[in-house]
Design an enzyme around this catalytic site. Structure first.
Site, PDB file in Angstrom:
ATOM      1  N   LYS A   3      -1.853   8.464 -17.635  1.00 12.98           N
ATOM      2  CA  LYS A   3      -1.259   7.307 -16.762  1.00 12.98           C
ATOM      3  C   LYS A   3      -0.544   6.158 -18.473  1.00 12.98           C
ATOM      4  O   LYS A   3      -1.613   5.678 -19.093  1.00 12.98           O
ATOM      5  CB  LYS A   3      -2.269   5.591 -16.164  1.00 12.98           C
ATOM      6  CG  LYS A   3      -2.065   4.517 -15.859  1.00 12.98           C
ATOM      7  CD  LYS A   3      -2.932   4.524 -14.644  1.00 12.98           C
ATOM      8  CE  LYS A   3      -1.932   3.479 -14.058  1.00 12.98           C
ATOM      9  NZ  LYS A   3      -3.626   3.009 -12.222  1.00 12.98           N
ATOM     10  N   GLU A  50     -11.522   0.509   2.165  1.00 12.29           N
ATOM     11  CA  GLU A  50     -11.502  -0.811   2.565  1.00 12.29           C
ATOM     12  C   GLU A  50     -12.958  -0.646   3.822  1.00 12.29           C
ATOM     13  O   GLU A  50     -13.262  -1.236   4.533  1.00 12.29           O
ATOM     14  CB  GLU A  50     -10.063  -1.325   2.766  1.00 12.29           C
ATOM     15  CG  GLU A  50      -9.609  -1.482   2.676  1.00 12.29           C
ATOM     16  CD  GLU A  50      -8.789  -0.638   1.456  1.00 12.29           C
ATOM     17  OE1 GLU A  50      -8.687   0.857   1.966  1.00 12.29           O
ATOM     18  OE2 GLU A  50      -7.986  -0.843   0.486  1.00 12.29           O
ATOM     19  N   ARG A  63      -7.306  -1.870   6.773  1.00 11.13           N
ATOM     20  CA  ARG A  63      -7.721  -0.252   6.987  1.00 11.13           C
ATOM     21  C   ARG A  63      -9.529  -0.637   7.796  1.00 11.13           C
ATOM     22  O   ARG A  63      -9.652   0.461   8.062  1.00 11.13           O
ATOM     23  CB  ARG A  63      -7.495  -0.122   5.877  1.00 11.13           C
ATOM     24  CG  ARG A  63      -6.790   0.537   4.903  1.00 11.13           C
ATOM     25  CD  ARG A  63      -6.199   2.083   5.395  1.00 11.13           C
ATOM     26  NE  ARG A  63      -5.082   2.950   5.583  1.00 11.13           N
ATOM     27  CZ  ARG A  63      -4.451   3.373   4.337  1.00 11.13           C
ATOM     28  NH1 ARG A  63      -6.000   3.209   3.459  1.00 11.13           N
ATOM     29  NH2 ARG A  63      -3.240   4.133   4.092  1.00 11.13           N
TER      30      ARG A  63
HETATM   31  C1  LIG Z   1      -5.348   1.121   1.254  1.00 12.87           C
HETATM   32  C2  LIG Z   1      -4.892   0.260  -0.236  1.00 12.87           C
HETATM   33  N1  LIG Z   1      -6.047   0.277  -1.077  1.00 12.87           N
HETATM   34  C3  LIG Z   1      -5.469  -0.789  -2.198  1.00 12.87           C
HETATM   35  C4  LIG Z   1      -4.688  -0.219  -3.043  1.00 12.87           C
HETATM   36  C5  LIG Z   1      -3.869  -1.095  -3.820  1.00 12.87           C
HETATM   37  N2  LIG Z   1      -3.598   0.486  -4.973  1.00 12.87           N
HETATM   38  C6  LIG Z   1      -2.064   0.559  -5.230  1.00 12.87           C
HETATM   39  S1  LIG Z   1      -2.691   1.184  -6.358  1.00 12.87           S
HETATM   40  C7  LIG Z   1      -3.929   1.672  -6.455  1.00 12.87           C
HETATM   41  C8  LIG Z   1      -4.707   2.819  -7.071  1.00 12.87           C
HETATM   42  C9  LIG Z   1      -4.208   3.869  -7.411  1.00 12.87           C
HETATM   43  O1  LIG Z   1      -4.747   4.956  -8.526  1.00 12.87           O
HETATM   44  P1  LIG Z   1      -4.313   6.515  -8.112  1.00 12.87           P
HETATM   45  O2  LIG Z   1      -3.742   6.783  -6.539  1.00 12.87           O
HETATM   46  O3  LIG Z   1      -5.047   6.914  -9.541  1.00 12.87           O
HETATM   47  O4  LIG Z   1      -3.309   6.252  -9.034  1.00 12.87           O
HETATM   48  P2  LIG Z   1      -2.333   5.388 -10.920  1.00 12.87           P
HETATM   49  O5  LIG Z   1      -2.163   4.158 -10.248  1.00 12.87           O
HETATM   50  O6  LIG Z   1      -3.286   6.309 -11.236  1.00 12.87           O
HETATM   51  O7  LIG Z   1      -1.221   6.936 -10.681  1.00 12.87           O
HETATM   52  C10 LIG Z   1      -4.867   0.523  -5.840  1.00 12.87           C
HETATM   53  C11 LIG Z   1      -5.908   1.227  -5.616  1.00 12.87           C
HETATM   54  C12 LIG Z   1      -3.207   0.266  -1.877  1.00 12.87           C
HETATM   55  N3  LIG Z   1      -2.383   0.925  -2.232  1.00 12.87           N
HETATM   56  N4  LIG Z   1      -3.559   0.670  -0.480  1.00 12.87           N
END
Ligand SMILES: Cc1ncc(C[n+]2csc(CCOP(=O)(O)OP(=O)(O)O)c2C)c(N)n1
Ligand SMILES: CC(=O)[C@@H](O)[C@H](O)COP(=O)(O)O
Ligand SMILES: [Mg+2]
Length: 616
Positions: free
Chosen positions: A280, A366, A394
């Site tokens: 990342k 969630e 959710r």
């Molecule tokens: C249902 C939901 N909960 C929380 C989020 C907030 N959120 C956006 S990106 C993220 C982390 C995602 O991690 P990953 O899938 O590993 O992607 P990376 O940022 O590491 O590329 C979160 C928790 C969301 N978009 N949707």
């Protein structure tokens, strides 16, 4: 800035005319372009840098958009947008009328599925794959999902449903950077870590070419020595048992391995699962060193990086919550704090540091967060669930079925209520007043300012049942916040301005606009504070002494606080005209928060105009 390759890439067809050897150069140009543009516009950053090589390889190998590419969350889709004809619009990213921050079907044929909430990509891609099978169309559906997003139940549900569907052309790519927004958590994360560790790696050396045999040219690659195939084809029983052909983990920044592996997978039948390891923030050291800080950025100068901690400025509602949570935890050992993977966004960094044993990050889960809170409450603890309004959607059934029906003492600190601005409609908290107030036992509180936020959190926390306090993204009026937690009279609103004929009943942080409009209209202004229980006594008084009631809320008009007032008036048989102001029954696109509120007529000028229009 000019880019010798990128300047000539407007579509994936242009990309596919490049020699494979040119792709690494294109990747570095694309990273430079993203750094240049996102440092000016702000937006999601580290995830996009990490997804550059994968985005290029996917559009290079697969015949997009005929092959359906579905991004998960979509915050990492900026490289995809650049490669699919939107390079020239990247400077409009998340601006009103400009590019959306997430894939959006209306924006491009290459955006095959609208996302923003996580963990939907596998399910959507599965639907597309089944549709292709039913329609006899030869196309592949590809889901690209991060390790954080894989912690959500919805992703696992889709994996369960997809595996063993051997006739499907479905590819799931796990983009594993060992990060969510915060460091990733949970047993699944630990499992993935094992797949990346020497343990499985050594074990694999003894495994026959089970997977390699299916990928003949990879066999050659593997013979070239391990340094080329960074990842090793480690048998990952979890995915294999589900019926997927697991491949990887491979290096998601080694273009040769990526392209070769994807080209091979393209020839395979049945559900494929490719485990890709990325960094990342790849390509920008400050982001690699601090992917949490660089998950999303405000404009910054590339050479200096993001400015240090934000200026003293007015505290945000998130900060008010974070401070209250720590103060409340100090006063009550029964308090436990829960976040579904939004520690930073929900203001819980300090609480995590000061109360690590009472802090629970359950991952992007969630539904589980709410039921987990219910379990804690059954045992006499007092859980506080910190959650964005949009993400609470959710966990709605869990709130209804596990918390409210059992009348359990759970406090919901609902952040990002109302319009959120740049993230747009997928992230707006437009509906919580509507979807919460209809649930028996639920209390719903809407503070007007930062001090009320603190006091309401305390009041809700002390309430012996389920209670929600909802507050917006950003800061309030900048008023002083009393340290003492005195709380507020339960179910009571207050008159903030006395006027004539018109009474404005404000719910939440639009009170400032209500008071300004009240001056122009010489209207009475009430700060209602509680959506449930509603202060019907105050409503009756106002109805008896005014000609027109106006309700004001940063929530959908449909079923919101204004509807509660309408129901109250009807129940009391009070036939007074009522004007309900709030969010429209349509999707409010992304843009500047204040501008969007004005566009919805929820600033002072808009309120005055609506009242005058009603008066005719
Ligand atoms: C249902 C939901 N909960 C929380 C989020 C907030 N959120 C956006 S990106 C993220 C982390 C995602 O991690 P990953 O899938 O590993 O992607 P990376 O940022 O590491 O590329 C979160 C928790 C969301 N978009 N949707
Ligand atoms: C992609 C995602 O869902 C999160 O990164 C979200 O954009 C955070 O929103 P805030 O910036 O309001 O915390
Ligand atoms: Mg991740």
């Amino acid at each position: 800035m000019t880019y010798s390759l990128l300047d000539h890439i407007d579509t994936p067809a242009d990309l596919r005319r490049l020699e494979r050897e040119q792709l690494p150069q294109l990747a570095s140009e694309l990273r430079a372009f993203l750094l240049d543009t996102i440092s000016q516009t702000g937006g999601h950053f580290a995830s996009n840098l990490g997804a550059v090589d994968l985005s290029i390889a996917l559009h290079y190998v697969f015949n997009t958009p005929e092959d359906r590419l579905v991004w998960d969350v979509g915050h990492q889709s900026y490289p995809h947008k650049v490669l699919t004809g939107r390079k020239g619009q990247m400077h409009t990213m998340r601006k009103h009328g400009g590019l959306a921050g997430f894939p959006k079907r209306e924006e491009s044929q290459y955006d095959t599925f609208g996302v923003g909430h996580s963990s939907t990509s596998i399910g959507a891609a599965l639907g597309m794959a089944e549709a292709a099978l039913l329609k006899g169309e030869k196309r592949r559906a590809i889901a690209v999902i991060g390790d954080g997003s894989m912690t959500a139940g919805q992703a696992i549900e889709a994996l369960f449903n997809a595996g063993h569907r051997d006739e499907l052309d479905l590819l799931v790519i796990l983009n594993d950077n060992e990060m969510s927004i915060s460091p990733n958590v949970g047993a699944f994360n630990n499992y993935l870590a094992k797949l990346l560790s020497g343990k499985f790696y050594n074990g694999f050396r003894d495994v026959s070419g089970k997977v390699l045999d299916r990928l003949p040219s990879l066999k050659e690659l593997a013979k070239k020595g391990e340094e080329h195939v960074k990842g090793f084809f480690t048998p990952a029983s979890f995915f294999e048992e589900l019926g997927f052909n697991y491949i990887g983990p491979i290096d998601g920044h080694d273009m040769d391995t990526l392209v070769t592996t994807l080209a091979n997978i393209k020839e395979l039948k049945g559900p494929q699962f490719l485990h890709v390891v990325t960094k990342k923030g790849q390509g920008y050291k400050l982001a690699v060193d601090d992917p949490v800080k660089y998950h999303a950025v405000t404009p910054f100068t590339p050479c200096d990086g993001m400015a240090g901690s934000k200026g003293a400025g007015k505290p945000t509602f998130t900060q008010i919550f974070g401070d209250w949570l720590c103060d409340m935890a100090a006063a009550d050992p029964k308090l436990v704090g829960i976040t579904p993977a939004m520690r930073e966004g929900s203001g819980m960094v300090r609480f995590h540091a000061e109360y690590p044993k009472r802090y629970f990050d359950v991952g992007i889960a969630e539904q589980h967060a709410v039921t987990f809170a219910a379990g804690l409450a059954c045992e006499g603890l007092k859980p506080v669930v910190a959650i964005y309004s949009t993400f609470l959607q959710r966990g709605y059934d869990q709130l209804v079925h596990d918390v409210a029906l059992q009348n359990l003492d759970v406090t919901f600190a609902i952040d990002r209520a109302g319009l959120v601005g740049a993230d747009g409609p997928t992230h707006a908290g437009s509906f919580d007043l509507s979807y919460l107030r209809c649930i028996p036992n639920m209390a719903v509180l809407a503070p007007a300012d930062e001090n009320e936020c603190r006091q309401m959190l305390y009041t809700a926390y002390q309430h012996p049942g389920p209670a929600a306090v909802r507050y917006p993204r950003g800061s309030g009026m900048g008023i002083a916040v009393e340290k003492a937690m005195t709380g507020l009279a339960w179910g009571k609103g207050e008159i903030r301005r006395s006027g004539t004929r018109i009474a404005i009943l404000s719910f939440g942080t639009l009170l400032g606009a209500a008071l300004e409009a009240g001056e122009t209209l010489d209207a009475t202004v009430a700060n209602m504070r509680f959506v449930k229980p509603l202060d019907c006594e105050l409503i009756r008084q106002l109805a008896a002494s005014h000609d027109l009631l106006v309700t004001l809320e940063e929530n959908a008009v449909m079923g919101g606080a204004g509807s509660a007032v309408l129901e109250c008036l009807a129940a009391c048989g009070l036939p007074i005209p009522l004007l309900q102001l709030g969010l429209p029954d349509s999707w409010v696109e992304h843009g500047d928060q204040k501008q969007l509120l004005a566009d919805c007529g929820l600033d002072a000028a808009g309120i005055v105009a609506s009242v005058k229009k009603r008066q005719g």
